[in-house]
Design a protein around this motif. Structure first.
Motif, PDB file in Angstrom:
ATOM      1  N   TYR A 145       0.833  -1.207   0.000  1.00  7.66           N
ATOM      2  CA  TYR A 145       0.000   0.000   0.000  1.00  7.66           C
ATOM      3  C   TYR A 145       0.863   1.250   0.000  1.00  7.66           C
ATOM      4  O   TYR A 145       2.056   1.214   0.277  1.00  7.66           O
ATOM      5  CB  TYR A 145      -0.925   0.010   1.222  1.00  7.66           C
ATOM      6  N   GLY A 146       0.214   2.366  -0.261  1.00 10.21           N
ATOM      7  CA  GLY A 146       0.876   3.654  -0.243  1.00 10.21           C
ATOM      8  C   GLY A 146       0.261   4.581  -1.271  1.00 10.21           C
ATOM      9  O   GLY A 146      -0.623   4.191  -2.038  1.00 10.21           O
ATOM     10  N   PRO A 147       0.720   5.827  -1.308  1.00  8.45           N
ATOM     11  CA  PRO A 147       0.180   6.793  -2.265  1.00  8.45           C
ATOM     12  C   PRO A 147       0.656   6.493  -3.679  1.00  8.45           C
ATOM     13  O   PRO A 147       1.577   5.691  -3.886  1.00  8.45           O
ATOM     14  CB  PRO A 147       0.749   8.126  -1.753  1.00  8.45           C
ATOM     15  N   PRO A 148       0.042   7.118  -4.677  1.00 12.73           N
ATOM     16  CA  PRO A 148       0.480   6.923  -6.069  1.00 12.73           C
ATOM     17  C   PRO A 148       1.947   7.320  -6.259  1.00 12.73           C
ATOM     18  O   PRO A 148       2.438   8.262  -5.635  1.00 12.73           O
ATOM     19  CB  PRO A 148      -0.444   7.850  -6.863  1.00 12.73           C
ATOM     20  N   ASN A 149       2.641   6.577  -7.103  1.00 15.75           N
ATOM     21  CA  ASN A 149       4.027   6.868  -7.485  1.00 15.75           C
ATOM     22  C   ASN A 149       5.025   6.770  -6.335  1.00 15.75           C
ATOM     23  O   ASN A 149       6.092   7.385  -6.375  1.00 15.75           O
ATOM     24  CB  ASN A 149       4.146   8.247  -8.149  1.00 15.75           C
ATOM     25  N   ALA A 150       4.683   5.995  -5.317  1.00 16.12           N
ATOM     26  CA  ALA A 150       5.633   5.777  -4.221  1.00 16.12           C
ATOM     27  C   ALA A 150       6.632   4.674  -4.563  1.00 16.12           C
ATOM     28  O   ALA A 150       7.642   4.526  -3.876  1.00 16.12           O
ATOM     29  CB  ALA A 150       4.883   5.424  -2.936  1.00 16.12           C
ATOM     30  N   GLY A 151       6.331   3.890  -5.609  1.00 12.84           N
ATOM     31  CA  GLY A 151       7.218   2.804  -6.001  1.00 12.84           C
ATOM     32  C   GLY A 151       6.722   1.439  -5.575  1.00 12.84           C
ATOM     33  O   GLY A 151       7.508   0.494  -5.451  1.00 12.84           O
ATOM     34  N   ALA A 208      10.681   3.254   3.482  1.00 15.83           N
ATOM     35  CA  ALA A 208      11.010   4.578   2.952  1.00 15.83           C
ATOM     36  C   ALA A 208      11.780   4.376   1.653  1.00 15.83           C
ATOM     37  O   ALA A 208      12.983   4.103   1.659  1.00 15.83           O
ATOM     38  CB  ALA A 208      11.834   5.361   3.969  1.00 15.83           C
ATOM     39  N   ASN A 209      11.073   4.498   0.541  1.00 12.88           N
ATOM     40  CA  ASN A 209      11.630   4.168  -0.770  1.00 12.88           C
ATOM     41  C   ASN A 209      12.321   5.382  -1.410  1.00 12.88           C
ATOM     42  O   ASN A 209      12.197   6.505  -0.946  1.00 12.88           O
ATOM     43  CB  ASN A 209      10.491   3.660  -1.668  1.00 12.88           C
ATOM     44  N   LYS A 210      13.041   5.099  -2.472  1.00 12.25           N
ATOM     45  CA  LYS A 210      13.725   6.095  -3.306  1.00 12.25           C
ATOM     46  C   LYS A 210      14.896   6.753  -2.574  1.00 12.25           C
ATOM     47  O   LYS A 210      15.159   7.955  -2.727  1.00 12.25           O
ATOM     48  CB  LYS A 210      12.741   7.153  -3.822  1.00 12.25           C
ATOM     49  N   THR A 211      15.617   5.956  -1.791  1.00 14.92           N
ATOM     50  CA  THR A 211      16.796   6.488  -1.091  1.00 14.92           C
ATOM     51  C   THR A 211      17.930   6.808  -2.058  1.00 14.92           C
ATOM     52  O   THR A 211      18.924   7.429  -1.642  1.00 14.92           O
ATOM     53  CB  THR A 211      17.289   5.489  -0.033  1.00 14.92           C
ATOM     54  N   ASP A 212      17.796   6.399  -3.309  1.00 14.62           N
ATOM     55  CA  ASP A 212      18.824   6.734  -4.301  1.00 14.62           C
ATOM     56  C   ASP A 212      18.729   8.176  -4.771  1.00 14.62           C
ATOM     57  O   ASP A 212      19.646   8.675  -5.428  1.00 14.62           O
ATOM     58  CB  ASP A 212      18.703   5.795  -5.512  1.00 14.62           C
ATOM     59  N   SER A 269      10.417   8.659   0.012  1.00 15.81           N
ATOM     60  CA  SER A 269      11.147   9.367   1.076  1.00 15.81           C
ATOM     61  C   SER A 269      11.575  10.770   0.669  1.00 15.81           C
ATOM     62  O   SER A 269      12.164  11.492   1.479  1.00 15.81           O
ATOM     63  CB  SER A 269      12.376   8.557   1.497  1.00 15.81           C
ATOM     64  N   THR A 270      11.272  11.188  -0.570  1.00 18.22           N
ATOM     65  CA  THR A 270      11.578  12.557  -0.983  1.00 18.22           C
ATOM     66  C   THR A 270      10.392  13.492  -0.781  1.00 18.22           C
ATOM     67  O   THR A 270      10.503  14.688  -1.035  1.00 18.22           O
ATOM     68  CB  THR A 270      11.994  12.610  -2.472  1.00 18.22           C
ATOM     69  N   THR A 271       9.247  12.945  -0.346  1.00 19.93           N
ATOM     70  CA  THR A 271       8.048  13.775  -0.171  1.00 19.93           C
ATOM     71  C   THR A 271       7.598  13.757   1.289  1.00 19.93           C
ATOM     72  O   THR A 271       8.003  12.889   2.078  1.00 19.93           O
ATOM     73  CB  THR A 271       6.896  13.276  -1.064  1.00 19.93           C
ATOM     74  N   ASP A 272       6.737  14.690   1.621  1.00 22.10           N
ATOM     75  CA  ASP A 272       6.235  14.816   2.988  1.00 22.10           C
ATOM     76  C   ASP A 272       5.281  13.658   3.306  1.00 22.10           C
ATOM     77  O   ASP A 272       4.255  13.491   2.628  1.00 22.10           O
ATOM     78  CB  ASP A 272       5.500  16.152   3.134  1.00 22.10           C
ATOM     79  N   PRO A 273       5.572  12.849   4.335  1.00 19.66           N
ATOM     80  CA  PRO A 273       4.695  11.721   4.664  1.00 19.66           C
ATOM     81  C   PRO A 273       3.464  12.121   5.468  1.00 19.66           C
ATOM     82  O   PRO A 273       2.541  11.317   5.623  1.00 19.66           O
ATOM     83  CB  PRO A 273       5.599  10.805   5.489  1.00 19.66           C
ATOM     84  N   PHE A 274       3.450  13.358   5.997  1.00 17.75           N
ATOM     85  CA  PHE A 274       2.330  13.787   6.828  1.00 17.75           C
ATOM     86  C   PHE A 274       1.152  14.197   5.944  1.00 17.75           C
ATOM     87  O   PHE A 274       0.919  15.389   5.687  1.00 17.75           O
ATOM     88  CB  PHE A 274       2.743  14.960   7.728  1.00 17.75           C
ATOM     89  N   THR A 275       0.396  13.210   5.476  1.00 21.05           N
ATOM     90  CA  THR A 275      -0.772  13.502   4.649  1.00 21.05           C
ATOM     91  C   THR A 275      -2.003  12.838   5.253  1.00 21.05           C
ATOM     92  O   THR A 275      -1.897  11.886   6.028  1.00 21.05           O
ATOM     93  CB  THR A 275      -0.595  12.987   3.210  1.00 21.05           C
ATOM     94  N   GLN A 276      -3.155  13.327   4.851  1.00 22.28           N
ATOM     95  CA  GLN A 276      -4.415  12.779   5.345  1.00 22.28           C
ATOM     96  C   GLN A 276      -4.558  11.301   4.964  1.00 22.28           C
ATOM     97  O   GLN A 276      -4.991  10.475   5.774  1.00 22.28           O
ATOM     98  CB  GLN A 276      -5.581  13.582   4.781  1.00 22.28           C
ATOM     99  N   VAL A 277      -4.193  10.974   3.730  1.00 22.96           N
ATOM    100  CA  VAL A 277      -4.337   9.596   3.263  1.00 22.96           C
ATOM    101  C   VAL A 277      -3.435   8.649   4.047  1.00 22.96           C
ATOM    102  O   VAL A 277      -3.871   7.574   4.485  1.00 22.96           O
ATOM    103  CB  VAL A 277      -4.042   9.504   1.755  1.00 22.96           C
ATOM    104  N   ASN A 278      -2.178   9.025   4.217  1.00 24.50           N
ATOM    105  CA  ASN A 278      -1.258   8.149   4.953  1.00 24.50           C
ATOM    106  C   ASN A 278      -1.723   7.933   6.387  1.00 24.50           C
ATOM    107  O   ASN A 278      -1.704   6.811   6.903  1.00 24.50           O
ATOM    108  CB  ASN A 278       0.155   8.739   4.949  1.00 24.50           C
ATOM    109  N   THR A 279      -2.160   9.002   7.036  1.00 20.86           N
ATOM    110  CA  THR A 279      -2.646   8.891   8.412  1.00 20.86           C
ATOM    111  C   THR A 279      -3.882   7.996   8.480  1.00 20.86           C
ATOM    112  O   THR A 279      -4.017   7.157   9.381  1.00 20.86           O
ATOM    113  CB  THR A 279      -2.975  10.284   8.975  1.00 20.86           C
ATOM    114  N   HIS A 283       6.068   5.945 -14.768  1.00 21.59           N
ATOM    115  CA  HIS A 283       6.127   7.225 -14.064  1.00 21.59           C
ATOM    116  C   HIS A 283       4.780   7.936 -14.101  1.00 21.59           C
ATOM    117  O   HIS A 283       4.565   8.924 -13.400  1.00 21.59           O
ATOM    118  CB  HIS A 283       7.191   8.127 -14.679  1.00 21.59           C
ATOM    119  N   VAL A 284       3.855   7.432 -14.936  1.00 25.19           N
ATOM    120  CA  VAL A 284       2.516   8.008 -15.009  1.00 25.19           C
ATOM    121  C   VAL A 284       1.740   7.607 -13.757  1.00 25.19           C
ATOM    122  O   VAL A 284       1.737   6.437 -13.381  1.00 25.19           O
ATOM    123  CB  VAL A 284       1.762   7.511 -16.259  1.00 25.19           C
ATOM    124  N   PRO A 285       1.097   8.540 -13.075  1.00 18.16           N
ATOM    125  CA  PRO A 285       0.360   8.190 -11.855  1.00 18.16           C
ATOM    126  C   PRO A 285      -0.788   7.228 -12.137  1.00 18.16           C
ATOM    127  O   PRO A 285      -1.371   7.237 -13.221  1.00 18.16           O
ATOM    128  CB  PRO A 285      -0.166   9.544 -11.349  1.00 18.16           C
TER     129      PRO A 285
END
Length: 231
Positions: free
Chosen positions: A48-54, A186-190, A159-169, A76-78
């Motif tokens: 699970y997770g938001p769109p384009n999280a990987g 926490a993806n995209k550490t590269d 991990s490059t975006t703000d995790p504090f969102t309504q959906v994640n919570t 890369h398309v949402p």
């Protein structure tokens, strides 16, 4: 009199022999049944997770590493994943622990799918509207799986975006209410803007594992944790 006694003894011996055969058959059936039901069903682990999280990138890497097959296309398309996709019987063995899981790669969950998102990716308006409708249906399907059909959750965040969102919570709250085991990745550490600590601080009650699903970085720890949490 003697003849009657011999017949009685023969009948008794035959009966005893038949009872022995029946008992032996029951024991054999019992052993087979025990073996069948001793094997646990694979655990359904939803990604699970938001769109384009990987999510699909991670699902494909896990599936390829342990089965040799991918689950679905990456893009890369949402909202590329618009229906839940399942890879069954993924056997993971790490450090003496083993677990068999069915990976369920779910559509990215969001509060609203706007067709205009797709126009930015060179889609015609009609195609964009169709994609947005399919994506909205996919969100509903993902929520159904979460509320009814998964035994554990891998929650993937960019991990490059703000995790504090309504959906994640909201989603983490549902996971907690169902008392499901959950790992936060926490993806995209590269990427240069990656901030794993920000993800960890957002959900301190759950373990956060850094990784790059695209590059395959830190996958050893990913598999260690999957075997530990979901076995």
């Amino acid at each position: 009199m003697v003849h009657t006694l011999l017949c009685t003894r023969d009948a008794g011996g035959a009966g005893a022999h038949m009872m022995g055969l029946i008992t032996s058959l029951k024991d054999s059936v019992s052993r087979v049944t025990d073996r069948l039901f001793a094997t646990e069903e694979p655990k359904r682990i939803g990604i699970y997770g938001p769109p384009n999280a990987g999510k699909t990138t991670l699902a494909n890497r896990i599936a390829r590493d342990w089965t040799g097959d991918a689950i679905g296309p990456e893009s890369h398309v949402p909202h590329e994943t618009r229906r839940a996709r399942r890879k069954e019987g993924v056997d993971i063995e790490r450090n003496g622990k083993s677990v068999t899981i069915d990976i369920v790669d779910t559509p990215g969950v969001t509060t609203k799918v706007d067709y205009k998102e797709f126009l930015d990716h060179d889609m015609e308006k009609d195609d964009a509207i169709r994609r947005s409708r399919e994506a909205t249906e996919g969100v509903a399907e993902a929520m159904h799986w979460l509320r009814e059909d998964v035994d554990g959750v891998i929650y993937v965040l960019d991990s490059t975006t703000d995790p504090f969102t309504q959906v994640n919570t909201m989603l983490i709250g549902i996971i907690e209410s169902r008392e499901l085991p959950v790992l936060i990745f926490a993806n995209k550490t590269d990427l240069e803007d990656s901030d794993v600590q920000r993800v960890a601080d957002a959900f301190p009650d759950h373990e956060t594992v850094p990784l790059s699903a695209l590059e395959g970085n830190n996958m050893d720890e990913v598999y260690d944790k999957i075997a530990e949490y979901f076995a």
